[in-house]
Design a protein around this motif. Sequence first.
Motif, short mmCIF file in Angstrom:
data_model
loop_
_atom_site.label_atom_id
_atom_site.label_comp_id
_atom_site.label_asym_id
_atom_site.label_seq_id
_atom_site.Cartn_x
_atom_site.Cartn_y
_atom_site.Cartn_z
N LYS A 189 0.83 -1.20 0.00
CA LYS A 189 0.00 0.00 0.00
C LYS A 189 0.87 1.26 0.00
CE LYS A 189 -4.08 1.83 2.30
NZ LYS A 189 -3.64 3.19 2.39
N ASP A 229 0.57 4.10 -2.63
CA ASP A 229 0.23 5.46 -2.18
C ASP A 229 1.25 6.49 -2.67
OD1 ASP A 229 -2.02 4.76 -0.95
OD2 ASP A 229 -1.27 4.87 1.10
N ARG A 277 0.45 7.25 -6.14
CA ARG A 277 -0.77 8.07 -6.24
C ARG A 277 -0.48 9.51 -5.82
NH1 ARG A 277 -3.96 9.58 -2.58
NH2 ARG A 277 -3.11 8.15 -1.03
N LYS A 278 0.32 9.64 -4.75
CA LYS A 278 0.65 10.99 -4.26
C LYS A 278 1.43 11.76 -5.31
CE LYS A 278 1.09 9.95 0.64
NZ LYS A 278 2.13 9.64 1.61
#
Lengths: 315, 176
Positions: free
Chosen positions: B21, B25, B28-29
């Motif tokens: 994750k 993440d 995605r960030k």
Amino acid sequence: MKLNSFKNEITDRLGGNCADIVYNFFQSNPDMLESAGEIRIRAGLPLSVSCRNTNYYVSSSGLKASAEKAYRPTKYEINSIFTRICRNSLYAFKEDIKCGFVTLPGGHRVGIAGKILPDGAIYEVSSLNIRISREIKNCSLKILRHIIRNRYDVYNTLIISPPVCGKTTIIRDIARILGTGNEEPDFAGVNVGLIDERSEIAACYQGIPTNDVGLMTDVYDSCPKDKGILMMIRTMAPKIIITDEIGGSGDADVISCAMNAGVRIIATAHGYSFDDMQVRQEIKEMIRNGVFERYITLSNRHGPATIEEVRGGTT
Amino acid sequence: MITLKIIGAIMILISGYLFGKHIKDDMRKRTEVINYINKALAYIDNKIIIENAYLEDVLSKCADEIYKQANVPQPFSSVSEMIYCNKQNINEAWETCLTDFYAENDYIKNEEKEYISQIGNCLSLADKERQSEGLKTIMDNLDKIEKKADEKTKKDGKMAMRTSMICAVLLIILII
């Protein structure tokens, strides 16, 4: 001017070494701050301060020094100061820069010199001249005696003065007194329109004057005189229009227009005497047409704003 | 003993999930940061062209309005503060703030750093048209990077999750 105001209005805006040095200079010579006229910052040349027409070089520790020992700012330093003066928003000051100056809060004018682009914009700044503006209340009382016709009216007046003789300080005080009213000389106070082309008189910040220019004074800030005078007549119905440094092309027409509308004009012009005005086309035309009823010549002989001559009637 | 093994296996599984994750993440960030910088640049460009507003105000409003509801890191408010205090000019302030910004957000890659670093230079220009052109070029390039990063997030993000989970399961089998 107080050291605190000097810091807030000038040195904090300049930033960097030069600001600290000049601040230290006035901190150790507070009496000189009262009469300081200009601060000159030139690339590779001594940092200098002028007080009462005398030039003083300043060392890196903020003391009076010889030219050899004076602090010499670098070109990079000057460009950094220039950027900071323009609040890192050169685009917002583009038109001012083209005219060769930027005005700081408080009405202090910073003259700029350097490499000029074909469109008139200055880049690669090499010199800055900070002219310290000050508000001296009632400094125009002697001059006003020649300007005031009666309690409600004034003469159309041209104030002639060489540079650094306090023209702007005088005209600011005239605007304040005529726009507020006064006891001696007696004046009731009328609506005044102030056309402040270089933001020096009212020193507007976000459109609001930071200097006291009168209770009944409306200001057009950074507005060309020709447009400003006409707009003022059409929209604000002033009794008196006050403006600085006339003599440009078109000024004669627009001032005649104001006179036809029944508005009184008080203006200043660069010059050493009334005769100097005769060689300037626009002003010569105004003199010939009898636009002005009073011509007051100022000098620096006994300090700023010494009255040298008053022409056009006796008071 | 069995209870211990079960607890250990669960912990390995949770670690594997969290690790996957974390990678997803970060991807995605990164996309979000690029996307928001692009939105911020469009906002700044409009404010300067239309309102001729001072840069310190533009940057501070940009931080307030564009990043108001999103929890996305940004350098604009600290740059605005720095130039407002007159500590540094825009170029220097931008560089200083970016050093901290990159250090705090290590998922930002050199690819976008190259363009983000140019924003300071662009904002220091005196000519609004040139400034606007410069900002648009940066926005176009960041837009391309964002699209690539988005695709990568979708593809590699899932893969990272699966791989870390598989690794966790393998580790459990090996230990048991």
